[in-house]
Write a protein that holds these residues in place. Structure first.
Motif, PDB file in Angstrom:
ATOM      1  N   VAL A  36      -4.446  21.632   8.314  1.00  0.00           N
ATOM      2  CA  VAL A  36      -5.286  20.567   7.760  1.00  0.00           C
ATOM      3  C   VAL A  36      -4.559  19.918   6.583  1.00  0.00           C
ATOM      4  O   VAL A  36      -4.114  20.610   5.661  1.00  0.00           O
ATOM      5  N   ALA A  37      -4.454  18.608   6.648  1.00  0.00           N
ATOM      6  CA  ALA A  37      -3.767  17.865   5.577  1.00  0.00           C
ATOM      7  C   ALA A  37      -4.696  16.797   5.014  1.00  0.00           C
ATOM      8  O   ALA A  37      -5.462  16.164   5.758  1.00  0.00           O
ATOM      9  N   GLN A  38      -4.618  16.611   3.722  1.00  0.00           N
ATOM     10  CA  GLN A  38      -5.393  15.571   3.054  1.00  0.00           C
ATOM     11  C   GLN A  38      -4.446  14.449   2.627  1.00  0.00           C
ATOM     12  O   GLN A  38      -3.509  14.681   1.863  1.00  0.00           O
ATOM     13  N   PHE A  39      -4.713  13.257   3.140  1.00  0.00           N
ATOM     14  CA  PHE A  39      -3.893  12.090   2.842  1.00  0.00           C
ATOM     15  C   PHE A  39      -4.663  11.112   1.971  1.00  0.00           C
ATOM     16  O   PHE A  39      -5.900  11.096   1.959  1.00  0.00           O
ATOM     17  N   ALA A  40      -3.922  10.292   1.257  1.00  0.00           N
ATOM     18  CA  ALA A  40      -4.527   9.247   0.425  1.00  0.00           C
ATOM     19  C   ALA A  40      -3.805   7.930   0.685  1.00  0.00           C
ATOM     20  O   ALA A  40      -2.573   7.873   0.666  1.00  0.00           O
ATOM     21  N   VAL A  41      -4.591   6.887   0.952  1.00  0.00           N
ATOM     22  CA  VAL A  41      -4.045   5.536   1.119  1.00  0.00           C
ATOM     23  C   VAL A  41      -4.435   4.728  -0.109  1.00  0.00           C
ATOM     24  O   VAL A  41      -5.618   4.452  -0.335  1.00  0.00           O
TER      25      VAL A  41
ATOM     26  N   PRO B 257       0.841  -1.205   0.000  1.00  0.00           N
ATOM     27  CA  PRO B 257       0.000   0.000   0.000  1.00  0.00           C
ATOM     28  C   PRO B 257       0.876   1.256   0.000  1.00  0.00           C
ATOM     29  O   PRO B 257       2.041   1.214   0.392  1.00  0.00           O
ATOM     30  N   GLU B 258       0.316   2.362  -0.450  1.00  0.00           N
ATOM     31  CA  GLU B 258       1.053   3.624  -0.514  1.00  0.00           C
ATOM     32  C   GLU B 258       0.286   4.717   0.226  1.00  0.00           C
ATOM     33  O   GLU B 258      -0.947   4.732   0.243  1.00  0.00           O
ATOM     34  N   ILE B 259       1.035   5.638   0.839  1.00  0.00           N
ATOM     35  CA  ILE B 259       0.449   6.779   1.536  1.00  0.00           C
ATOM     36  C   ILE B 259       1.032   8.049   0.940  1.00  0.00           C
ATOM     37  O   ILE B 259       2.252   8.181   0.825  1.00  0.00           O
ATOM     38  N   ASN B 260       0.165   8.968   0.569  1.00  0.00           N
ATOM     39  CA  ASN B 260       0.615  10.242   0.018  1.00  0.00           C
ATOM     40  C   ASN B 260      -0.197  11.392   0.607  1.00  0.00           C
ATOM     41  O   ASN B 260      -1.363  11.223   0.982  1.00  0.00           O
ATOM     42  N   MET B 261       0.438  12.569   0.686  1.00  0.00           N
ATOM     43  CA  MET B 261      -0.270  13.766   1.106  1.00  0.00           C
ATOM     44  C   MET B 261      -0.673  14.537  -0.152  1.00  0.00           C
ATOM     45  O   MET B 261       0.170  14.893  -0.971  1.00  0.00           O
ATOM     46  N   ASN B 262      -1.969  14.773  -0.313  1.00  0.00           N
ATOM     47  CA  ASN B 262      -2.475  15.441  -1.511  1.00  0.00           C
ATOM     48  C   ASN B 262      -2.540  16.957  -1.365  1.00  0.00           C
ATOM     49  O   ASN B 262      -2.396  17.694  -2.340  1.00  0.00           O
ATOM     50  N   ARG B 263      -2.791  17.422  -0.150  1.00  0.00           N
ATOM     51  CA  ARG B 263      -2.993  18.853   0.056  1.00  0.00           C
ATOM     52  C   ARG B 263      -2.711  19.199   1.514  1.00  0.00           C
ATOM     53  O   ARG B 263      -2.933  18.395   2.413  1.00  0.00           O
ATOM     54  N   ILE B 264      -2.216  20.398   1.731  1.00  0.00           N
ATOM     55  CA  ILE B 264      -1.989  20.880   3.087  1.00  0.00           C
ATOM     56  C   ILE B 264      -2.459  22.335   3.162  1.00  0.00           C
ATOM     57  O   ILE B 264      -2.132  23.154   2.298  1.00  0.00           O
ATOM     58  N   THR B 265      -3.288  22.630   4.146  1.00  0.00           N
ATOM     59  CA  THR B 265      -3.858  23.961   4.303  1.00  0.00           C
ATOM     60  C   THR B 265      -3.208  24.648   5.498  1.00  0.00           C
ATOM     61  O   THR B 265      -3.355  24.197   6.645  1.00  0.00           O
TER      62      THR B 265
ATOM     63  N   GLN C 109      -8.017  -2.286  -4.729  1.00  0.00           N
ATOM     64  CA  GLN C 109      -7.605  -1.518  -5.912  1.00  0.00           C
ATOM     65  C   GLN C 109      -8.263  -0.136  -5.948  1.00  0.00           C
ATOM     66  O   GLN C 109      -8.622   0.359  -7.008  1.00  0.00           O
ATOM     67  N   ARG C 110      -8.404   0.457  -4.788  1.00  0.00           N
ATOM     68  CA  ARG C 110      -8.977   1.793  -4.675  1.00  0.00           C
ATOM     69  C   ARG C 110      -8.045   2.673  -3.833  1.00  0.00           C
ATOM     70  O   ARG C 110      -7.134   2.192  -3.164  1.00  0.00           O
ATOM     71  N   THR C 111      -8.310   3.965  -3.874  1.00  0.00           N
ATOM     72  CA  THR C 111      -7.578   4.930  -3.066  1.00  0.00           C
ATOM     73  C   THR C 111      -8.537   5.541  -2.046  1.00  0.00           C
ATOM     74  O   THR C 111      -9.597   6.057  -2.425  1.00  0.00           O
ATOM     75  N   HIS C 112      -8.167   5.436  -0.788  1.00  0.00           N
ATOM     76  CA  HIS C 112      -8.995   5.973   0.291  1.00  0.00           C
ATOM     77  C   HIS C 112      -8.439   7.333   0.706  1.00  0.00           C
ATOM     78  O   HIS C 112      -7.294   7.444   1.140  1.00  0.00           O
ATOM     79  N   ASN C 113      -9.250   8.372   0.551  1.00  0.00           N
ATOM     80  CA  ASN C 113      -8.838   9.724   0.917  1.00  0.00           C
ATOM     81  C   ASN C 113      -9.348  10.068   2.318  1.00  0.00           C
ATOM     82  O   ASN C 113     -10.473   9.719   2.678  1.00  0.00           O
ATOM     83  N   MET C 114      -8.530  10.777   3.075  1.00  0.00           N
ATOM     84  CA  MET C 114      -8.928  11.193   4.414  1.00  0.00           C
ATOM     85  C   MET C 114      -8.311  12.549   4.733  1.00  0.00           C
ATOM     86  O   MET C 114      -7.239  12.904   4.222  1.00  0.00           O
TER      87      MET C 114
END
Length: 222
Positions: free
Chosen positions: A99-104, A74-82, A141-146
């Motif tokens: 506030v940070a938006q992460f994606a798994v 699995p991969e973890i990435n940060m998509n956005r940071i406020t 096979q999906r990306t979970h955003n949080m």
């Protein structure tokens, strides 16, 4: 010698007169041997087919284990940071929330379920914030955003002489460390415990709040 006396020819050497019982016994013995031969031949063919089937099944299972059924990382990435504008002012509170938006991303054919975790935020090697990641799951096979809120100690930012110069340039570079533990279970047979550790360096645009650059190093333990 009279004419009534008749001479009978002698049986040729090696010829043996056999009774009907002996002939029947020989026929039965020959038939029994033929049946035994056929039985052995069928047993050999059956054994060969079974062996070939087992070998093919083993090859197919091995191929599936190495491809489709193999547990992928699995991969973890940060998509956005406020970054709140208050951080840019002279008078700021002791703590603020970024506030940070992460994606798994889960590349597996089964759901990746993960437990509670944390993300640490660094600025030039100093811990400036921490966020708690609640337990959840990333479907197959999906990306979970949080979205998470990182509690930041502003004094640690302001204590670094490079902070104001960096802000003046319109960007902010921070680092994050995330450790995520979970499990992937495929068709109720293959169960793998997965530990994902991610170190990322993120450069964010102060105005747009978007990610300008992101470099991550991942370490996965199965």
């Amino acid at each position: 010698m009279t004419e009534n006396n008749q001479f009978k020819p002698l049986a040729p050497l090696g010829y043996e007169i056999r009774s009907s019982d002996e002939s029947a016994e020989e026929g039965y013995t020959s038939m029994l041997k033929s049946r035994q031969h056929d039985h052995r031949r069928r047993a050999i063919i059956c054994f060969g087919c079974c062996s070939a089937g087992i070998l093919i099944s083993a090859v197919l299972i091995t191929v599936l284990m190495l491809t489709v059924l193999r547990v992928k990382d699995p991969e973890i990435n940060m998509n956005r940071i406020t970054i709140p504008q208050i951080l840019l002012n002279a008078a700021v509170p002791s703590t603020i929330n970024i506030v940070a938006q992460f994606a798994v991303k889960n590349p597996n054919i089964a759901t990746f379920k993960y437990a509670n975790s944390t993300t640490l935020l660094y600025y030039h090697g100093v811990i400036v914030g921490e966020a708690h990641i609640p337990s959840g799951q990333a479907k197959a096979q999906r990306t979970h955003n949080m979205t998470m809120s990182i509690d930041v100690i502003t004094a640690r930012f302001l204590a670094d002489s490079k902070f104001l110069n960096e802000i003046a340039g319109g960007t902010l570079t921070v680092s994050s460390y995330t450790s995520l533990s979970g499990r992937v279970k495929i068709i109720k047979i293959i169960k793998k415990h997965v530990d994902v550790k991610m170190n990322c360096t993120i450069t964010a645009n102060i105005t747009s709040q978007g990610i300008v650059d992101q470099k991550c190093e991942k370490k996965v333990s199965l």
